[in-house]
Design a protein around this motif. Structure first.
Motif, PDB file in Angstrom:
ATOM      1  N   MET A  17       7.750 -26.573  57.867  1.00  0.00           N
ATOM      2  CA  MET A  17       6.619 -27.308  57.017  1.00  0.00           C
ATOM      3  C   MET A  17       7.023 -28.082  56.082  1.00  0.00           C
ATOM      4  O   MET A  17       7.727 -27.341  55.199  1.00  0.00           O
ATOM      5  CB  MET A  17       5.596 -26.130  56.863  1.00  0.00           C
ATOM      6  N   VAL A  18       6.979 -29.147  55.864  1.00  0.00           N
ATOM      7  CA  VAL A  18       7.133 -29.927  54.648  1.00  0.00           C
ATOM      8  C   VAL A  18       5.916 -29.785  53.687  1.00  0.00           C
ATOM      9  O   VAL A  18       4.954 -29.941  54.143  1.00  0.00           O
ATOM     10  CB  VAL A  18       7.406 -31.290  54.772  1.00  0.00           C
ATOM     11  N   LYS A  19       6.166 -29.677  52.491  1.00  0.00           N
ATOM     12  CA  LYS A  19       5.199 -29.144  51.642  1.00  0.00           C
ATOM     13  C   LYS A  19       5.036 -30.246  50.391  1.00  0.00           C
ATOM     14  O   LYS A  19       6.178 -30.425  49.742  1.00  0.00           O
ATOM     15  CB  LYS A  19       5.153 -27.737  51.089  1.00  0.00           C
ATOM     16  N   VAL A  20       3.891 -30.707  50.155  1.00  0.00           N
ATOM     17  CA  VAL A  20       3.725 -31.873  49.196  1.00  0.00           C
ATOM     18  C   VAL A  20       2.808 -31.323  48.271  1.00  0.00           C
ATOM     19  O   VAL A  20       1.678 -30.747  48.393  1.00  0.00           O
ATOM     20  CB  VAL A  20       3.137 -33.117  50.088  1.00  0.00           C
ATOM     21  N   GLY A  33      -1.408 -37.316  63.207  1.00  0.00           N
ATOM     22  CA  GLY A  33      -1.008 -36.023  64.015  1.00  0.00           C
ATOM     23  C   GLY A  33       0.118 -35.282  63.367  1.00  0.00           C
ATOM     24  O   GLY A  33       0.768 -34.507  63.919  1.00  0.00           O
ATOM     25  N   LEU A  34       0.278 -35.229  62.237  1.00  0.00           N
ATOM     26  CA  LEU A  34       1.427 -34.403  61.319  1.00  0.00           C
ATOM     27  C   LEU A  34       0.961 -33.061  60.548  1.00  0.00           C
ATOM     28  O   LEU A  34       1.733 -32.561  59.979  1.00  0.00           O
ATOM     29  CB  LEU A  34       2.154 -35.549  60.687  1.00  0.00           C
ATOM     30  N   SER A  35      -0.504 -32.865  60.992  1.00  0.00           N
ATOM     31  CA  SER A  35      -0.803 -31.563  60.052  1.00  0.00           C
ATOM     32  C   SER A  35      -0.159 -30.429  60.467  1.00  0.00           C
ATOM     33  O   SER A  35      -0.208 -29.517  59.366  1.00  0.00           O
ATOM     34  CB  SER A  35      -2.485 -31.457  60.449  1.00  0.00           C
ATOM     35  N   GLU A  36       0.545 -30.373  61.434  1.00  0.00           N
ATOM     36  CA  GLU A  36       1.292 -28.991  61.853  1.00  0.00           C
ATOM     37  C   GLU A  36       2.621 -29.083  61.117  1.00  0.00           C
ATOM     38  O   GLU A  36       3.412 -28.101  60.793  1.00  0.00           O
ATOM     39  CB  GLU A  36       1.369 -28.864  63.081  1.00  0.00           C
ATOM     40  N   LYS A  37       3.089 -30.358  60.655  1.00  0.00           N
ATOM     41  CA  LYS A  37       4.449 -30.515  60.124  1.00  0.00           C
ATOM     42  C   LYS A  37       4.357 -30.823  58.631  1.00  0.00           C
ATOM     43  O   LYS A  37       5.069 -30.526  57.962  1.00  0.00           O
ATOM     44  CB  LYS A  37       5.086 -31.576  60.700  1.00  0.00           C
ATOM     45  N   ILE A  38       3.249 -31.458  58.093  1.00  0.00           N
ATOM     46  CA  ILE A  38       3.322 -31.735  56.655  1.00  0.00           C
ATOM     47  C   ILE A  38       2.038 -31.038  55.894  1.00  0.00           C
ATOM     48  O   ILE A  38       0.762 -31.309  56.389  1.00  0.00           O
ATOM     49  CB  ILE A  38       3.189 -33.123  56.523  1.00  0.00           C
ATOM     50  N   SER A  39       1.919 -30.124  54.771  1.00  0.00           N
ATOM     51  CA  SER A  39       0.854 -29.602  54.223  1.00  0.00           C
ATOM     52  C   SER A  39       0.835 -30.109  52.837  1.00  0.00           C
ATOM     53  O   SER A  39       1.925 -30.758  52.128  1.00  0.00           O
ATOM     54  CB  SER A  39       1.113 -28.153  53.970  1.00  0.00           C
ATOM     55  N   VAL A  40      -0.386 -30.209  52.276  1.00  0.00           N
ATOM     56  CA  VAL A  40      -0.737 -31.191  51.145  1.00  0.00           C
ATOM     57  C   VAL A  40      -1.546 -30.353  50.247  1.00  0.00           C
ATOM     58  O   VAL A  40      -2.394 -29.670  50.634  1.00  0.00           O
ATOM     59  CB  VAL A  40      -1.450 -32.635  51.616  1.00  0.00           C
ATOM     60  N   ASP A  41      -1.193 -30.328  48.934  1.00  0.00           N
ATOM     61  CA  ASP A  41      -2.079 -29.748  47.961  1.00  0.00           C
ATOM     62  C   ASP A  41      -2.047 -30.404  46.520  1.00  0.00           C
ATOM     63  O   ASP A  41      -1.280 -31.239  46.337  1.00  0.00           O
ATOM     64  CB  ASP A  41      -1.323 -28.215  47.727  1.00  0.00           C
TER      65      ASP A  41
END
Ligand code: 4NP
Length: 152
Positions: free
Chosen positions: A1-4, A30-38
């Motif tokens: 997971m890439v975390k932003v 369609g990238l919700s499983e790969k990139i998380s955002v906070d």
């Protein structure tokens, strides 16, 4: 997971706007499983609060969900956990460095330095102009997502 992680001062105007816009872009691709955002703020005044009503109103105009957005404070632990730490202005970058004790780390960037604008995102808490902030944050998020996709 890439975390932003998007960071501003209060975590009620600009960084939650960026979080919501980026989450929307990531979902649409369609990238919700790969990139998380906070998002987080370097200040503590608004911890636990929802976004500013100007941010909520502007996002609603563009059909961007504000579900689940709650202000929290940026901490040193975030620096270890996130891959991209994206400040809205130069003072956010200084505050992040002060908290982490790690100045000039390449994973900490000012959002609009990724775009041609290369300037601070104006703070609508003071300017009252949520449209200007929305336009700049949208452009920044679009370019940031392209950068992340190239790097993952
Ligand atoms: P933000 O705007 O950093 O974009 O969330 C602000 C919100 C609140 C305050 C300052 C800036 N404040 O001083 O309470």
């Amino acid at each position: 997971m890439v975390k932003v992680l998007f960071v501003c001062l209060g975590n009620i105007c600009r960084s939650p706007m960026a979080e919501a816009i980026m989450r929307d872009l990531v979902e649409k691709e369609g990238l919700s499983e790969k990139i998380s955002v906070d998002s987080a703020g370097t200040g503590s005044w608004h911890i636990g609060e929802p976004p500013h009503k100007g941010t909520v109103k502007k996002l609603a105009e563009y059909n961007v969900s504000t579900e689940g957005l709650v202000a929290r404070q940026f901490s040193k632990k975030d620096f270890e956990e996130y891959d991209y730490i994206v400040g809205m202005d130069e003072s956010n970058i200084r505050n992040i460095s002060r908290i982490t004790g790690q100045p000039d780390d390449p994973k900490v960037v000012r959002l609009l330095d990724l775009t041609d604008a290369k300037k601070d995102v104006p703070d609508p808490y003071y300017t009252g102009d949520f449209q200007e902030t929305y336009d700049l944050v949208s452009e920044g998020c679009r370019v940031l997502l392209e950068k992340i996709k190239k790097e993952m």
